[in-house]
Design an enzyme around this catalytic site. Structure first.
Site, PDB file in Angstrom:
ATOM      1  N   ARG A   1       4.819  38.778 -51.122  1.00 29.53           N
ATOM      2  CA  ARG A   1       4.339  37.684 -50.254  1.00 29.53           C
ATOM      3  C   ARG A   1       3.423  36.724 -51.022  1.00 29.53           C
ATOM      4  O   ARG A   1       3.396  35.526 -50.735  1.00 29.53           O
ATOM      5  CB  ARG A   1       3.659  38.250 -49.009  1.00 29.53           C
ATOM      6  CG  ARG A   1       4.585  39.213 -48.262  1.00 29.53           C
ATOM      7  CD  ARG A   1       4.541  39.122 -46.774  1.00 29.53           C
ATOM      8  NE  ARG A   1       5.391  40.159 -46.194  1.00 29.53           N
ATOM      9  CZ  ARG A   1       6.679  40.023 -45.871  1.00 29.53           C
ATOM     10  NH1 ARG A   1       7.286  38.857 -46.028  1.00 29.53           N
ATOM     11  NH2 ARG A   1       7.379  41.025 -45.364  1.00 29.53           N
TER      12      ARG A   1
ATOM     13  N   LYS B   1      13.099  43.077 -42.387  1.00 35.41           N
ATOM     14  CA  LYS B   1      12.818  44.269 -43.210  1.00 35.41           C
ATOM     15  C   LYS B   1      12.431  45.455 -42.336  1.00 35.41           C
ATOM     16  O   LYS B   1      12.928  46.564 -42.523  1.00 35.41           O
ATOM     17  CB  LYS B   1      11.713  43.922 -44.217  1.00 35.41           C
ATOM     18  CG  LYS B   1      11.263  45.088 -45.083  1.00 35.41           C
ATOM     19  CD  LYS B   1      10.588  44.628 -46.355  1.00 35.41           C
ATOM     20  CE  LYS B   1       9.156  44.185 -46.176  1.00 35.41           C
ATOM     21  NZ  LYS B   1       8.196  45.248 -45.879  1.00 35.41           N
ATOM     22  N   SER B   2      11.534  45.230 -41.370  1.00 35.43           N
ATOM     23  CA  SER B   2      11.076  46.341 -40.521  1.00 35.43           C
ATOM     24  C   SER B   2      12.239  46.954 -39.748  1.00 35.43           C
ATOM     25  O   SER B   2      12.351  48.182 -39.618  1.00 35.43           O
ATOM     26  CB  SER B   2      10.035  45.834 -39.519  1.00 35.43           C
ATOM     27  OG  SER B   2       8.890  45.387 -40.192  1.00 35.43           O
TER      28      SER B   2
ATOM     29  N   ARG C   1      14.205  50.799 -40.171  1.00 35.87           N
ATOM     30  CA  ARG C   1      14.322  51.698 -39.010  1.00 35.87           C
ATOM     31  C   ARG C   1      15.782  52.012 -38.687  1.00 35.87           C
ATOM     32  O   ARG C   1      16.098  53.110 -38.236  1.00 35.87           O
ATOM     33  CB  ARG C   1      13.586  51.083 -37.810  1.00 35.87           C
ATOM     34  CG  ARG C   1      12.044  51.180 -37.967  1.00 35.87           C
ATOM     35  CD  ARG C   1      11.330  50.139 -37.132  1.00 35.87           C
ATOM     36  NE  ARG C   1       9.878  50.277 -37.107  1.00 35.87           N
ATOM     37  CZ  ARG C   1       9.028  49.810 -38.033  1.00 35.87           C
ATOM     38  NH1 ARG C   1       9.496  49.176 -39.100  1.00 35.87           N
ATOM     39  NH2 ARG C   1       7.729  49.970 -37.902  1.00 35.87           N
TER      40      ARG C   1
ATOM     41  N   ASP D   1       1.490  39.775 -41.973  1.00 42.14           N
ATOM     42  CA  ASP D   1       2.177  39.549 -43.259  1.00 42.14           C
ATOM     43  C   ASP D   1       2.320  38.060 -43.586  1.00 42.14           C
ATOM     44  O   ASP D   1       2.705  37.703 -44.707  1.00 42.14           O
ATOM     45  CB  ASP D   1       3.564  40.210 -43.237  1.00 42.14           C
ATOM     46  CG  ASP D   1       3.458  41.725 -43.096  1.00 42.14           C
ATOM     47  OD1 ASP D   1       2.393  42.274 -43.431  1.00 42.14           O
ATOM     48  OD2 ASP D   1       4.437  42.347 -42.633  1.00 42.14           O
TER      49      ASP D   1
ATOM     50  N   GLN E   1       2.915  51.047 -38.646  1.00 45.77           N
ATOM     51  CA  GLN E   1       3.396  52.167 -39.462  1.00 45.77           C
ATOM     52  C   GLN E   1       2.784  53.478 -39.000  1.00 45.77           C
ATOM     53  O   GLN E   1       3.466  54.498 -38.914  1.00 45.77           O
ATOM     54  CB  GLN E   1       3.094  51.905 -40.942  1.00 45.77           C
ATOM     55  CG  GLN E   1       3.909  50.738 -41.488  1.00 45.77           C
ATOM     56  CD  GLN E   1       3.577  50.370 -42.908  1.00 45.77           C
ATOM     57  OE1 GLN E   1       2.666  50.939 -43.521  1.00 45.77           O
ATOM     58  NE2 GLN E   1       4.299  49.400 -43.443  1.00 45.77           N
TER      59      GLN E   1
ATOM     60  N   ARG F   1      -4.754  41.316 -50.463  1.00 49.41           N
ATOM     61  CA  ARG F   1      -4.223  39.966 -50.215  1.00 49.41           C
ATOM     62  C   ARG F   1      -5.326  38.954 -49.931  1.00 49.41           C
ATOM     63  O   ARG F   1      -5.048  37.752 -49.963  1.00 49.41           O
ATOM     64  CB  ARG F   1      -3.185  40.000 -49.078  1.00 49.41           C
ATOM     65  CG  ARG F   1      -1.866  40.595 -49.519  1.00 49.41           C
ATOM     66  CD  ARG F   1      -0.810  40.614 -48.428  1.00 49.41           C
ATOM     67  NE  ARG F   1       0.439  41.174 -48.957  1.00 49.41           N
ATOM     68  CZ  ARG F   1       1.442  41.597 -48.200  1.00 49.41           C
ATOM     69  NH1 ARG F   1       1.358  41.532 -46.881  1.00 49.41           N
ATOM     70  NH2 ARG F   1       2.529  42.084 -48.755  1.00 49.41           N
TER      71      ARG F   1
HETATM   72  O1  SPQ Z   1       6.316  48.170 -45.970  1.00 49.72           O
HETATM   73  P1  SPQ Z   1       5.093  47.490 -46.489  1.00 49.72           P
HETATM   74  O2  SPQ Z   1       5.035  47.597 -47.979  1.00 49.72           O
HETATM   75  O3  SPQ Z   1       3.827  47.979 -45.858  1.00 49.72           O
HETATM   76  O4  SPQ Z   1       5.268  45.931 -46.147  1.00 49.72           O
HETATM   77  C1  SPQ Z   1       4.459  44.952 -45.445  1.00 49.72           C
HETATM   78  C2  SPQ Z   1       4.978  43.552 -45.975  1.00 49.72           C
HETATM   79  O5  SPQ Z   1       4.201  42.646 -46.257  1.00 49.72           O
HETATM   80  O6  SPQ Z   1       6.195  43.426 -46.024  1.00 49.72           O
HETATM   81  C3  SPQ Z   1       2.960  45.103 -45.660  1.00 49.72           C
HETATM   82  F1  SPQ Z   1       2.571  45.053 -46.839  1.00 49.72           F
HETATM   83  O7  SPQ Z   1       4.763  44.936 -44.044  1.00 49.72           O
HETATM   84  C4  SPQ Z   1       4.363  45.932 -43.106  1.00 49.72           C
HETATM   85  C5  SPQ Z   1       3.389  45.332 -42.111  1.00 49.72           C
HETATM   86  O8  SPQ Z   1       2.252  44.799 -42.725  1.00 49.72           O
HETATM   87  C6  SPQ Z   1       5.595  46.413 -42.387  1.00 49.72           C
HETATM   88  C7  SPQ Z   1       5.319  47.119 -41.106  1.00 49.72           C
HETATM   89  C8  SPQ Z   1       6.402  47.894 -40.446  1.00 49.72           C
HETATM   90  O9  SPQ Z   1       7.591  47.670 -40.732  1.00 49.72           O
HETATM   91  O10 SPQ Z   1       6.055  48.732 -39.575  1.00 49.72           O
HETATM   92  C9  SPQ Z   1       4.082  47.054 -40.485  1.00 49.72           C
HETATM   93  C10 SPQ Z   1       2.930  46.354 -41.059  1.00 49.72           C
HETATM   94  O11 SPQ Z   1       2.078  47.287 -41.699  1.00 49.72           O
HETATM   95  P2  SPQ Z   1       0.929  48.091 -40.885  1.00 49.72           P
HETATM   96  O12 SPQ Z   1       0.118  48.744 -41.983  1.00 49.72           O
HETATM   97  O13 SPQ Z   1       0.165  47.059 -40.144  1.00 49.72           O
HETATM   98  O14 SPQ Z   1       1.563  49.069 -40.023  1.00 49.72           O
END
Ligand code: SPQ
Length: 435
Positions: free
Chosen positions: A390, A24-25, A29, A317, A171, A348
């Site tokens: 999740r 997904k990440s 991107r 996650d 993020q 969570r």
């Molecule tokens: O995109 P989203 O909703 O924040 O999704 C989550 C997930 O569980 O799929 C978190 F709820 O993943 C994030 C992850 O926790 C995805 C991500 C990224 O792609 O950069 C980084 C993580 O979040 P963070 O807040 O630690 O930067």
């Protein structure tokens, strides 16, 4: 419309070979950077999850030509200088990644845009991104002084900053770096703990010069990205559900192929190893600088462990499914330093504790994690996903060992990251193979 699913307590082995959908990440991107770049970007193995489709829809509203054909995507862009000012709001759905990274991207653009997400997004903190972006000169307004969506952003000229991250968040790091691409000067981000580094790796792939050493990332502003090809590996966060299923279900053996094994994401493998899981990891050649490989796991006798510190960002996650794993381990598992769990799609910590307790787990929440004692035989019942993919998948995997059926409320939220999850679960519990 009824949005629940009932899974029987068949207690069957989990067997076979599986390829989980794209990361997904990385999928997010690939669209973002392809839309910012000049030229054509092609993506294969793209995740057709709702979150990534939200990202596509945001860039289509900015006038970027994006064509999706199954898991292949083609992006044709003349670069962000040619984006059009959207007349509609940009709907980021349930996706924190879309919302936060878009803020960084739009901050230095030439357009005005309004970002809105769903009810869960409206509760998630945006100040952590907006504060450093404002230090760079970004013009962002929103609810509660810009802490929450809806957010309005007017693109403007930015100045680079040297920013020490107060939270471990890929993020936040990514939003600053993406704004930094358009800023004057060298943007520096200093991390306390290493977080997923897909942005850094992929920016290089799109031709940007970026350095990363000892948790300090530096990027010169004014760099133009160039379109390229991105191959998305399987998502280790999705694979984690089946790895845990294989470890806890009796007489099981499951092989996950073509999974992303970027070391900033493989904390789940460390945990399985430390707990004593019977597991083999084979590394293949990297694709696009992202390590990939296969992981095979067998039913295992597990022991409780302590999980905290710099391991947490590498498995943040995966904590819901690790909590389920811990209910089957001998002894006590302590998860700490994980306050960030409270600001995900739902809180969570309380969601995991409340739902696993309904199944009879010996689990208690703490300020920064949870304490789980095992092994415990799990019963069944009606579980809530809280609209969090999740939590929904954790509940579904519990059904492979539960003694009674498990009904999951709001189960459709799972399509955010794993649209064909139930199909894969069904096949793997019928000794299947799916590549
Ligand atoms: O995109 P989203 O909703 O924040 O999704 C989550 C997930 O569980 O799929 C978190 F709820 O993943 C994030 C992850 O926790 C995805 C991500 C990224 O792609 O950069 C980084 C993580 O979040 P963070 O807040 O630690 O930067």
């Amino acid at each position: 419309m009824k949005d629940s699913i009932k899974l029987s307590a068949n207690q069957l082995p989990i067997q076979g070979t599986l390829r989980v959908p794209g990361d997904k990440s990385i999928s997010h991107r690939s669209i973002m950077f392809g839309a910012m770049a000049q030229g054509r970007t092609t993506v294969s193995g793209f995740l057709l999850g709702d979150d990534c489709l939200s990202t596509i829809s945001c860039f289509q509203k900015l006038g970027v030509d994006i064509q999706v054909n199954d898991t292949n995507v083609i992006i044709n862009s003349d670069g962000m200088d040619k984006w059009i000012e959207p007349i509609e709001i940009l709907d980021t759905g349930n996706s924190g990644t879309t919302t936060r990274l878009m803020l960084g991207i739009l901050a230095g653009s030439d357009v005005h845009a309004v970002l809105v997400g769903d009810e869960s997004i409206a509760k998630r903190p945006m100040k952590r991104v907006i504060e450093p972006l404002r230090q760079m000169g970004a013009q962002i307004s929103g609810r509660s002084g810009g802490q929450f969506t809806p957010l309005a952003i007017q693109g403007t000229a930015l100045t680079a900053i040297d920013y020490t991250m107060p939270v471990a968040s890929a993020q936040v790091k990514s939003a600053i770096l993406l704004a930094g691409l358009r800023a004057q000067g060298v943007t520096t981000v200093r991390e306390m703990e290493v977080t997923r580094d897909h942005t850094e790796r992929m920016l290089s792939k799109f031709g940007a010069v970026i350095s990363s050493e000892n948790r300090v990332i530096k990027l010169q502003g004014g760099q133009q990205l160039t379109g390229t090809h991105v191959e998305v590996p399987g998502d280790i966060s999705s694979a984690a559900f089946f790895l845990v299923a294989g470890a806890i279900a009796k007489e099981s053996r499951i092989r996950l192929e073509h999974v992303g094994l970027n070391p900033t994401r493989t904390g789940i493998l460390d945990v399985l190893n430390l707990m004593g899981a019977k597991m083999e990891v084979e590394m293949n050649d990297s694709i696009d600088d992202e390590p990939i490989g296969s992981v095979t796991i067998n039913s295992s006798v597990l022991k409780g462990i302590e999980i905290g510190g710099d391991l947490i960002p590498r498995l943040i996650d995966e904590i819901p499914i690790i909590a389920l794993l811990a209910t089957q381990a001998h002894g006590t598992t302590v998860i700490k330093d994980a306050e960030e769990l409270k600001v995900k799609e739902t809180d969570r910590i309380s969601a995991v504790v409340d739902e696993l307790k309904k199944l009879g787990a010996d689990i208690e929440g703490t300020n920064d994690g949870m304490i789980i004692r095992g092994p415990v035989t799990l019963s069944g019942g009606q579980l809530q996903s809280y609209g969090d993919h999740r939590i929904g998948m954790m509940a579904a995997i519990a059904s492979v060992i539960a003694t009674q059926p498990i009904e999951i409320e709001q189960a459709s939220c799972i399509s955010v990251s794993y649209p064909n999850f139930f199909e894969h679960l069904h096949i793997m519990s019928s000794s299947g193979t799916l590549r």
